[in-house]
Design an enzyme around this catalytic site. Structure first.
Site, PDB file in Angstrom:
ATOM      1  N   SER A 237     -11.554   3.317  -0.507  1.00  0.00           N
ATOM      2  CA  SER A 237     -11.129   4.615   0.018  1.00  0.00           C
ATOM      3  C   SER A 237     -12.327   5.446   0.447  1.00  0.00           C
ATOM      4  CB  SER A 237     -10.324   5.367  -1.040  1.00  0.00           C
ATOM      5  OG  SER A 237     -11.039   5.424  -2.248  1.00  0.00           O
TER       6      SER A 237
ATOM      7  N   HIS B  49      -6.302  -0.059   3.730  1.00  0.00           N
ATOM      8  CA  HIS B  49      -6.239   1.066   2.793  1.00  0.00           C
ATOM      9  C   HIS B  49      -4.781   1.413   2.503  1.00  0.00           C
ATOM     10  CE1 HIS B  49      -7.550   5.474   1.879  1.00  0.00           C
ATOM     11  NE2 HIS B  49      -7.372   4.776   0.795  1.00  0.00           N
TER      12      HIS B  49
ATOM     13  N   GLU C 283      -3.718   2.242   6.221  1.00  0.00           N
ATOM     14  CA  GLU C 283      -4.756   2.670   7.158  1.00  0.00           C
ATOM     15  C   GLU C 283      -5.677   1.458   7.356  1.00  0.00           C
ATOM     16  OE1 GLU C 283      -7.289   5.760   5.546  1.00  0.00           O
ATOM     17  OE2 GLU C 283      -7.370   6.815   7.466  1.00  0.00           O
TER      18      GLU C 283
ATOM     19  N   ASN D 220      -8.626  10.402   3.844  1.00  0.00           N
ATOM     20  CA  ASN D 220      -9.354  11.195   2.852  1.00  0.00           C
ATOM     21  C   ASN D 220     -10.241  12.265   3.471  1.00  0.00           C
ATOM     22  OD1 ASN D 220      -8.255  10.197   0.490  1.00  0.00           O
ATOM     23  ND2 ASN D 220      -9.495   8.343   0.614  1.00  0.00           N
TER      24      ASN D 220
END
Ligand code: CAA
Length: 287
Positions: free
Chosen positions: A120, A142, A154, A192
């Site tokens: 991440s 992800h 992702e 993120n």
């Protein structure tokens, strides 16, 4: 493109166990690997519970659940997954560890297998260097917690990732009943980069007494239709994980605005890491 029949999932924590589960219920043979026996036990009981719940809620038949259970096996090392068609590494966010696993995947998996990382916050480009001249088959995959519920994967294209690897990853994510969306290998990717500053800001709002944690969460839940508020979500993700990702954004993007809120730092220092330690922003010890 050959059909993917088997997958090695390295790491049996919340993410790895969710990925192995998702593979198994979508017809893929899953090798769940972890060096910690208790972690494998936890993954197994999570799989049992989630399959039973799936049957109870009529998302699958008892036969489907039994077949999925039969597709998962549990191992302490990767050699048991020799010849698997695909690998997903979901170990803790430690560059050296992820590189080591990447090199092992290259040696153990079938020729031509894709080596995916569920990182991440670490550059996929960096992890891929461990695969040497096979770095074109290293990609970011992800997933989101809880994996069986969250629809997104992702997909992260590292500098060396080939278009073919990206295409195969998008196809596999769709087959696993997820929606793949492509992002480049930049700090925090998209998810993120956007989510963590919001969570960090919620800690500032709490620190400055704008509202109580409960009210901050309720405002974001009811006003913005977020399934849970940002502080509750931080507890789900892990406060240490949130803190580390903010540090990556801060260091790599070089802007003060990404520095973790002192209150977040303090809770991490105190060992209040969220649900996994029984206490974070909220107290879970009595549940
Ligand atoms: N595994 C499988 N299923 C789960 C689950 C889990 N760990 N947790 C919840 N569920 C299922 C429940 O079984 C339930 O389904 P059924 O009742 O039909 O069985 C359904 O999800 C809803 O659960 P609950 O009723 O217990 O609670 P809820 O309605 O509040 O939903 C939630 C819980 C799904 C977690 C929801 O609050 C949510 O979507 N929250 C946001 C989660 C999120 O944003 N995740 C991304 C985090 S970021 C990340 O993962 C990446 C990173 O890099 C940090």
């Amino acid at each position: 493109m050959a059909e993917i029949k088997s997958m090695a999932v390295i790491g049996a924590g919340a993410m790895g166990s969710g990925i192995a589960y998702q593979a198994a219920i979508t017809g893929i043979r899953a090798y769940q690997i972890d060096v910690i026996p208790e972690q494998l036990e936890r993954a197994k009981s999570y799989h049992e519970r989630t399959l039973a719940r799936g049957v109870e809620k009529q998302r699958m038949t008892q036969g489907d659940a039994d077949a999925a259970r039969g597709r998962i096996s549990y191992h302490s090392d990767m050699t048991h997954a020799e010849g698997a068609d695909w690998g997903v590494e979901a170990a803790s966010e430690d560059v050296a560890l992820k590189k080591k696993i990447c090199a092992q995947m290259r040696d153990v998996l079938a020729e031509g297998a894709v080596m995916a990382t569920n990182t991440s916050s670490i550059y996929v480009t960096d992890i891929a260097t461990a695969a040497g001249h096979e770095a074109d088959r290293v990609v970011g995959m992800h997933f989101f917690n809880p994996v069986p519920v969250m629809k997104l994967v992702e997909v992260i294209k590292g500098l060396a990732t080939s278009d073919e690897t990206v295409e195969r990853t998008m196809a596999l994510a769709a087959r696993m009943d997820k929606t793949p969306v492509l992002a480049n290998d930049r700090p925090g990717f998209v998810s993120n980069r956007v989510l963590m500053p919001m969570i960090n800001e919620a800690f500032y709002a709490w620190l400055e007494g704008v509202a109580s944690p409960e009210d901050i969460d309720q405002i974001m839940h009811l006003g913005m239709a977020h399934p849970m508020g940002p502080l509750r979500l931080a507890d789900l993700i892990g406060l240490d994980v949130c803190h580390n990702i903010m540090m990556v954004l801060h260091d790599e993007l070089g802007q003060d605005k990404y520095f973790p809120c002192p209150l977040l730092r303090q809770l991490v220092t105190a060992g209040r890491l969220g649900e996994k330690t029984g206490r974070g922003v909220y107290d879970y010890s009595k549940k």
